[in-house]
Design a protein around this motif. Structure first.
Motif, PDB file in Angstrom:
ATOM      1  N   SER A   1     -11.315 -90.005 -36.785  1.00  0.00           N
ATOM      2  CA  SER A   1      -9.953 -89.502 -36.589  1.00  0.00           C
ATOM      3  C   SER A   1      -8.921 -90.220 -37.448  1.00  0.00           C
ATOM      4  N   GLY A   2      -9.253 -91.447 -37.888  1.00  0.00           N
ATOM      5  CA  GLY A   2      -8.285 -92.230 -38.634  1.00  0.00           C
ATOM      6  C   GLY A   2      -7.223 -92.883 -37.769  1.00  0.00           C
ATOM      7  N   ILE A   3      -7.355 -92.769 -36.466  1.00  0.00           N
ATOM      8  CA  ILE A   3      -6.362 -93.369 -35.563  1.00  0.00           C
ATOM      9  C   ILE A   3      -6.525 -94.884 -35.564  1.00  0.00           C
ATOM     10  N   PRO A   4      -5.448 -95.636 -35.762  1.00  0.00           N
ATOM     11  CA  PRO A   4      -5.543 -97.101 -35.727  1.00  0.00           C
ATOM     12  C   PRO A   4      -5.973 -97.589 -34.344  1.00  0.00           C
ATOM     13  N   ARG A   5      -6.931 -98.527 -34.335  1.00  0.00           N
ATOM     14  CA  ARG A   5      -7.433 -99.066 -33.074  1.00  0.00           C
ATOM     15  C   ARG A   5      -7.060-100.522 -32.878  1.00  0.00           C
ATOM     16  N   GLY A   6      -7.035-101.310 -33.965  1.00  0.00           N
ATOM     17  CA  GLY A   6      -6.792-102.731 -33.765  1.00  0.00           C
ATOM     18  C   GLY A   6      -6.293-103.424 -35.014  1.00  0.00           C
ATOM     19  N   LEU A   7      -5.585-104.526 -34.786  1.00  0.00           N
ATOM     20  CA  LEU A   7      -5.133-105.407 -35.856  1.00  0.00           C
ATOM     21  C   LEU A   7      -5.556-106.817 -35.469  1.00  0.00           C
ATOM     22  N   LEU A   8      -6.353-107.458 -36.321  1.00  0.00           N
ATOM     23  CA  LEU A   8      -6.955-108.733 -35.981  1.00  0.00           C
ATOM     24  C   LEU A   8      -6.575-109.814 -36.986  1.00  0.00           C
ATOM     25  N   ALA A   9      -6.275-111.005 -36.498  1.00  0.00           N
ATOM     26  CA  ALA A   9      -6.231-112.183 -37.364  1.00  0.00           C
ATOM     27  C   ALA A   9      -7.662-112.441 -37.807  1.00  0.00           C
ATOM     28  N   SER A  10      -7.893-112.542 -39.118  1.00  0.00           N
ATOM     29  CA  SER A  10      -9.277-112.503 -39.566  1.00  0.00           C
ATOM     30  C   SER A  10      -9.698-113.662 -40.459  1.00  0.00           C
TER      31      SER A  10
END
Length: 327
Positions: A100-109
């Motif tokens: 879907s391309g829907i954003p799920r998460g943003l992580l410090a990586s």
């Protein structure tokens, strides 16, 4: 329907196993197979200059199928000159649903990158070393060197000796159960089976004298290994060869652009090691260039994000609202 972005800070990523090299190694192996099956995609990187001397920011997109089902981009800002106490490299990874391309998460990586890099080095030591690895010399004391030290202690309990050298010896004072090396040429002359270079050196510190039969040199950092050392190695192995060879500052790719190394001289890559069972001979001298494949970063981040969703960890941020359509 509302689209919620789950934000994971460094502590939460660590809590969910983001720094676990053994888990990262399993991710790396799974992604190598997905790449062979055409179920993973890794376009060329892009970068921009930051408004400070030598500062650059890199955008590294990738898609990984299988159980990961993730598309995303890793954003890393390299800040050699900075006015704050934050790390010199700041890394974030955005994960979207691959369909879907829907954003799920943003992580410090940052920890994810270190674990991924150490996991690739572990695979090189397991499969590309000419002889069973019993003694390892680690160069560096920063984030990646520390991750590699944990990797050696966790995945190679049979090691007889771990030697550590760093340009600034005071950074080594807190290390335990390692052999502190203070003279680099003398250390390289010792009977180490493997040398792991995890420094930020922009000029070679490992020359042809370090190359010897039965030894593997794994380059993790920037430009630590001389062209002469690469030429002296009987087998050159890479994690992969791609468009990045045209612009990466890694020693091997600088050598390629200088016309002193040809792509056909690569003996094997990670897929050849893991899936085709390529192995060096015991008297070979192996040089392994670890570029760092962003397709691995997306897989690791997706695995951690899945755990966070299961445990309902992290903070949720509403980005979009309204009816979701199929197009």
């Amino acid at each position: 329907m509302e689209a919620l972005l789950r934000v994971l800070d460094e502590a939460t990523v660590a809590q969910l196993g983001g720094g676990d090299v053994a888990l990262a190694l399993e991710d790396v192996k799974a992604v190598i197979q997905l790449m062979r099956l055409g179920e993973a995609q890794m376009p060329a990187e892009n970068h921009i200059d930051l408004g400070t001397p030598l500062g650059k920011a890199y955008a590294l997109p990738a898609r990984v199928g299988g159980s990961y089902n993730a598309a995303g981009v890793k954003w890393t800002a390299h800040r050699p000159q900075r006015p704050d106490a934050l790390p010199a490299a700041l890394a974030l990874t955005l994960i979207n649903d691959a369909q879907s391309g829907i954003p799920r998460g943003l992580l410090a990586s940052g920890a994810l990158t270190a674990a991924r890099t150490a996991a690739v080095s572990a695979l090189a030591l397991q499969l590309a070393a000419p002889r069973p690895v019993k003694r390892v010399l680690l160069l560096g004391a920063g984030l990646h060197a520390q991750a590699h030290l944990r990797m050696l202690q966790q995945l190679f309990p049979q090691l007889e000796q771990i030697g550590v050298w760093n340009r600034s010896p005071f950074k080594l004072s807190a290390l335990r159960e390692v052999q502190i090396e203070t003279d680099l040429p003398l250390a390289l002359a010792q009977p180490y089976d493997a040398v792991l270079t995890c420094t930020s050196a922009d000029q070679p510190i490992v020359d042809a004298a370090a190359v010897r039969p039965g030894r593997i040199i794994v380059q993790v950092g920037y430009h630590e290994v001389s062209f002469a050392a690469i030429k002296a190695s009987s087998k050159v192995v890479v994690d992969a060869w791609g468009d990045f060879a045209q612009r990466s500052a890694k020693s091997l790719f600088q050598m390629f652009r200088a016309g002193e190394f040809a792509e056909q001289d690569v003996a094997a890559d990670l897929a050849a090691l893991l899936l085709d069972h390529w192995r060096p001979q015991p008297d070979n001298s192996v040089y392994f260039s670890s570029f760092g494949l962003n397709v691995f970063d997306i897989a690791l981040a997706a695995r951690v994000l899945h755990a966070a969703e299961h445990d309902e960890l992290g903070s949720l941020q509403s980005l979009f609202s309204g009816v979701l359509h199929d197009h």
